[in-house]
Design an enzyme around this catalytic site. Structure first.
Site, PDB file in Angstrom:
ATOM      1  N   GLY A   1       2.741  -9.130  -7.980  1.00 58.22           N
ATOM      2  CA  GLY A   1       3.226 -10.145  -7.052  1.00 58.22           C
ATOM      3  C   GLY A   1       2.087 -10.997  -6.528  1.00 58.22           C
ATOM      4  O   GLY A   1       0.942 -10.894  -6.977  1.00 58.22           O
ATOM      5  N   VAL A   2       2.422 -11.811  -5.549  1.00 58.21           N
ATOM      6  CA  VAL A   2       1.498 -12.825  -5.054  1.00 58.21           C
ATOM      7  C   VAL A   2       0.823 -12.327  -3.786  1.00 58.21           C
ATOM      8  O   VAL A   2       1.422 -11.595  -3.012  1.00 58.21           O
ATOM      9  CB  VAL A   2       2.292 -14.114  -4.792  1.00 58.21           C
ATOM     10  CG1 VAL A   2       1.452 -15.166  -4.109  1.00 58.21           C
ATOM     11  CG2 VAL A   2       2.849 -14.646  -6.100  1.00 58.21           C
ATOM     12  N   GLY A   3      -0.427 -12.691  -3.578  1.00 59.72           N
ATOM     13  CA  GLY A   3      -1.074 -12.431  -2.304  1.00 59.72           C
ATOM     14  C   GLY A   3      -2.276 -11.518  -2.401  1.00 59.72           C
ATOM     15  O   GLY A   3      -2.675 -11.106  -3.487  1.00 59.72           O
TER      16      GLY A   3
ATOM     17  N   GLU B   1       4.728 -13.373 -13.261  1.00 62.18           N
ATOM     18  CA  GLU B   1       5.149 -14.764 -13.057  1.00 62.18           C
ATOM     19  C   GLU B   1       3.978 -15.665 -12.699  1.00 62.18           C
ATOM     20  O   GLU B   1       3.939 -16.803 -13.115  1.00 62.18           O
ATOM     21  CB  GLU B   1       6.298 -14.864 -12.036  1.00 62.18           C
ATOM     22  CG  GLU B   1       6.009 -14.261 -10.682  1.00 62.18           C
ATOM     23  CD  GLU B   1       7.216 -14.320  -9.737  1.00 62.18           C
ATOM     24  OE1 GLU B   1       8.336 -14.024 -10.169  1.00 62.18           O
ATOM     25  OE2 GLU B   1       7.013 -14.649  -8.562  1.00 62.18           O
TER      26      GLU B   1
ATOM     27  N   ILE C   1       7.742  -6.978   3.175  1.00 59.03           N
ATOM     28  CA  ILE C   1       7.573  -7.092   4.621  1.00 59.03           C
ATOM     29  C   ILE C   1       7.720  -5.722   5.271  1.00 59.03           C
ATOM     30  O   ILE C   1       6.914  -5.326   6.092  1.00 59.03           O
ATOM     31  CB  ILE C   1       8.580  -8.118   5.197  1.00 59.03           C
ATOM     32  CG1 ILE C   1       8.173  -9.526   4.746  1.00 59.03           C
ATOM     33  CG2 ILE C   1       8.661  -8.013   6.716  1.00 59.03           C
ATOM     34  CD1 ILE C   1       9.148 -10.620   5.127  1.00 59.03           C
TER      35      ILE C   1
ATOM     36  N   ASN D   1       9.394 -16.370   3.063  1.00 55.65           N
ATOM     37  CA  ASN D   1       9.211 -17.202   1.866  1.00 55.65           C
ATOM     38  C   ASN D   1      10.415 -17.167   0.924  1.00 55.65           C
ATOM     39  O   ASN D   1      10.790 -18.173   0.346  1.00 55.65           O
ATOM     40  CB  ASN D   1       7.982 -16.740   1.088  1.00 55.65           C
ATOM     41  CG  ASN D   1       6.712 -16.817   1.908  1.00 55.65           C
ATOM     42  OD1 ASN D   1       6.560 -17.700   2.754  1.00 55.65           O
ATOM     43  ND2 ASN D   1       5.813 -15.878   1.683  1.00 55.65           N
TER      44      ASN D   1
ATOM     45  N   GLY E   1      10.397 -13.520  -7.553  1.00 56.79           N
ATOM     46  CA  GLY E   1      10.746 -12.764  -8.757  1.00 56.79           C
ATOM     47  C   GLY E   1      10.746 -11.265  -8.552  1.00 56.79           C
ATOM     48  O   GLY E   1      10.931 -10.511  -9.501  1.00 56.79           O
TER      49      GLY E   1
END
Lengths: 504, 504
Positions: A270-272, A295, A365, A385, A389
């Site tokens: 994932g992102v971050g 992704e 979260i 947000n 995905g």
């Protein structure tokens, strides 16, 4: 290199205009499909020109808003500028812009939070109505009129197909030498005419390097010259490193136990910052010849490629820090053969994620003691947000990790709660929860067994007794599969809203 | 026809024994994979013999429990008998037996509620540990040692492969003439060796009509002679008919609008009376040459086949009323060419559900105003049956309906609530909610837009003002994407627990 060299298709030369002229072609109420995924490959001039037009219209007392569909998040020049001008009516499928977020929560923007693999097909099915204009950033146009995609593919293939009209933004700053890196699959169809997608390895190329467009639909070609959003990653902190080590230890153990093949399965991340730290951990981990099937390709995965720990990576977008992008551009020949950019309906496709056996790692979260996951809402009601995905990968992956530090806001928020205030991934889709405190392997456990391990392994010590107390009292209520005290289940969130602290 | 005629493989003849002798081969603590899906094709003698053994052991003060994995639900002779004897330790993936449910909620049975498409692969991956014995009902054994499957396939292929030992129950009452109706796909693999599943139409045959077993693993062959569970369906009531009409009208409208192909997409229908009523509605609806792609074939789908409205149906189990089974048996030649029974990992496979564009129709316990769905828990904590295949179909289908009457318990429970007390399908997976009050099409709507249409179209008039009041007051709290009042969100459920009525 200017636009003349980038646009080698003569038929488009007389459609070159500035952004303001192109924006004038987009009427109030239009549904506009834009390129853009995680701050990469979004149009950089048109959104600002549309925003200016909106402000001018509003100044005249006339309404002006568009419905904005993208791949995922964009950047201040896109979502930010349009939100500033109050020019967005409907928005899908994902947003990270702070001002747009505020308008989403205020109800000014109707935001549809969707699985990213669903977006292209549902739009194509006609579920959201017609798309009037597509605004797509490209790196150039070949002499045959084929489009050289930019740093993100997202839903561009579908937007170009379903939009009545197309505006191209030709970005002359981003490297035209990316040509050949993309793989656009043109084998999709609407049921009942769908065929199997013939991909059996994460690095298979199954499509073509160019996007296609009906030249008759192209109403404007606009030159831009700008970098993508600069993504700043913090150096991995102690908590992120603990999470990364726990995951790598777990994967090593699973391999030793014969529950993972010797050749590690493809990695999704994932992102971050936490996700990036996990990738940094893999840099020093025991696994070789990794494949990425994800992704978004962020700095951490680029590092893995550069170090030779990862052989190839498949994604729908490249979303890097400025420094990493410099390396990417300087070594494009190296990366071109190692990175494959695909439409997001392919990068996130359930069929492929399940077939390839992807190892899914996504941030969240909060998790509750029974393994439900909230990826989207703060305190049950405020959109952060979107789900992105994470559901595509978590449901269909071979293994699925959800990660978060155990507390937020300096300890005032526990990320392990009695009951999630919003559920994006159900207990049926969650396998492994990891915080800096430890790792909870929930496979094959009933809810009460899960609660024990989540409290013991993942909760922060300052919240562990509170969670244990809640669980014990819930269990004491009677014969319940998933014990809850409904009057208290969401009380931690309410306490935070009331006092700014989940602790009593 | 006795067991000698049904078991044509000589090597098995000396392993024929009675159920008690076979049960003696299953030790305390064993993990046992049994056949059985929705009250069809479950072993009928062994579970009762195991239950007797458990009772005898318990009488001697010795422990005796097994871990029981099946396809889905079984029947009183299986789950019921074993629960009666307190002989079940762990249970997955689905249960409808009342006594087992009681023990699940009491924590005596550790119940793992799973997506039915995940079960075989997760067991094969080794996520739940080893399987000691498989107990599989078959209709016979060919001269070559191939197994003629029974009325349900479920996870039998995988159980036969991963179990150390196998006990076969040969049911001489169920029709041996079903031979040829089954389609067992042997092309599955563990990643990274998975290949595309080459099915492009719901009625494609992609496998073989027999189950395979290593003869050396077969430790016992037991004769049984009994019918499957008799499933009693109520005649569709007024509410079910209203739900059915709303769905058929909607599908007709979608087809006219060009959002559904002229040739209707394959139909999946959940289990129970409402689902059965929807199928009854299709009997008189405008659609011809329907295809079924579902997990359980119930009376309603058999009626469609008989009437010629449905050309062919694919499922993993045939679960009929006694009367319908009589018709099925009498007209086996007719049905054999029209029904295909597959492993549940294929009948429910995300890859196939998405490719085929299945129209998914599943019942639920409750929906909330934002479109989250609870399919499993009463009042947040008590397990009903499990998620079954609803997630496999809802997430991946072309269209996904969730249906329920708007109230339960004579109006004391609203099936539309402010917040679901448990979430099995998130807002991202829900498209259309239908009650007898009407149909809410949630596609392309933000949460606040969804709440309006769910309250207006689906809520019962006696709860509509309460829901509107909750929503209005939640919206008044500020800028919130999904407005909730956390202190009240679950208060309706608590009120029911306190007073027996959700109404004030």
């Amino acid at each position: 290199m200017g636009i003349a060299e980038r646009v080698r298709f003569p038929q488009f030369h007389n459609r070159i205009m500035d952004a303001a002229a192109a924006a004038a072609l987009i009427p109030h109420g239009a549904t506009v499909g834009m390129s853009g995924f995680t701050g990469a490959g979004y149009p950089k001039a048109l959104p600002q020109a549309i925003a200016e037009r909106a402000q001018a219209e509003h100044a005249q007392g006339r309404p002006y808003k568009i419905n904005l569909w993208t791949g995922a998040s964009t950047a201040p020049e896109c979502d930010g500028a349009l939100a500033q001008a109050h020019a967005i009516g409907q928005r899908l499928p994902f947003n990270t812009d702070p001002l747009a977020r505020q308008q989403i929560n205020a109800g000014e923007i109707d935001f549809i939070d969707m699985h990213l693999s669903h977006v292209a097909q549902h739009a194509w099915f006609g579920f959201f109505g017609k798309m009037n204009v597509a605004v797509i950033e490209v790196l150039g146009v070949t002499a045959d009129g084929l489009l050289i995609p930019s740093t993100a593919i997202g839903n561009n293939k579908t937007w170009l197909e379903i939009a009545d009209q197309v505006i191209l933004e030709v970005n002359t700053k981003l490297p035209g030498a990316m040509e050949g890196m993309h793989d656009i699959y043109y084998g999709t169809a609407i049921p009942p005419r769908r065929m199997p997608i013939s991909m059996t390895h994460a690095d298979n190329r199954i499509g073509e390097p160019y996007l296609k467009v009906d030249p008759a639909k192209v109403i404007a070609v606009v030159e831009t010259h700008g970098s993508d959003r600069n993504n700043v990653f913090n150096a991995p902190d102690a908590d992120s490193n603990l999470i990364a080590s726990a995951i790598i230890d777990f994967l090593t153990h699973e391999m030793q136990a014969g529950r993972l093949p010797k050749q590690m399965l493809p990695i999704q991340s994932g992102v971050g910052n936490v996700a990036n730290a996990v990738l940094a951990g893999l840099l020093h981990g025991p696994f070789e010849q990794l494949l990425g099937f994800t992704e978004v390709l962020q700095d951490g995965m680029l590092d893995l490629l550069r170090a030779g720990k990862m052989s190839r990576a498949s994604a729908t977008a490249i979303s890097l820090s400025a420094q990493a992008f410099e390396d990417f551009e300087k070594n494009l020949d190296f990366y071109r053969s190692r990175i494959i950019l695909r439409p997001q309906e392919i990068s996130n496709h359930p069929e492929l994620v399940r077939r390839l056996g992807v190892i899914a790692m996504n941030s969240m979260i909060e998790a509750d003691i029974y393994g439900n996951i909230n990826s989207t809402h703060l305190m049950g009601s405020s959109m952060m947000n979107g789900i992105g995905g994470s559901g595509d990968f978590a449901r269909n992956g071979y293994l699925s990790f959800f990660v978060t530090p155990s507390v937020a806001k300096g300890g005032k928020i526990s990320c392990i709660v009695p009951m999630c205030s919003h559920v994006d991934h159900t207990e049926h889709d969650t396998q492994i929860i990891v915080t800096e405190q430890g790792l909870a392997d929930l496979r094959g456990l009933s809810p009460k067994q899960r609660a024990k391990v989540v409290i013991e392994k993942c909760a922060h010590p300052s919240y562990r007794p509170m969670l244990q107390d809640y669980f014990d009292r819930a269990c004491a209520k009677g014969a319940l599969h998933t014990p809850h005290i409904l009057t208290e289940a969401l009380s931690w969130h309410q306490r935070f809203l009331d006092t700014g602290d989940m602790r009593v």
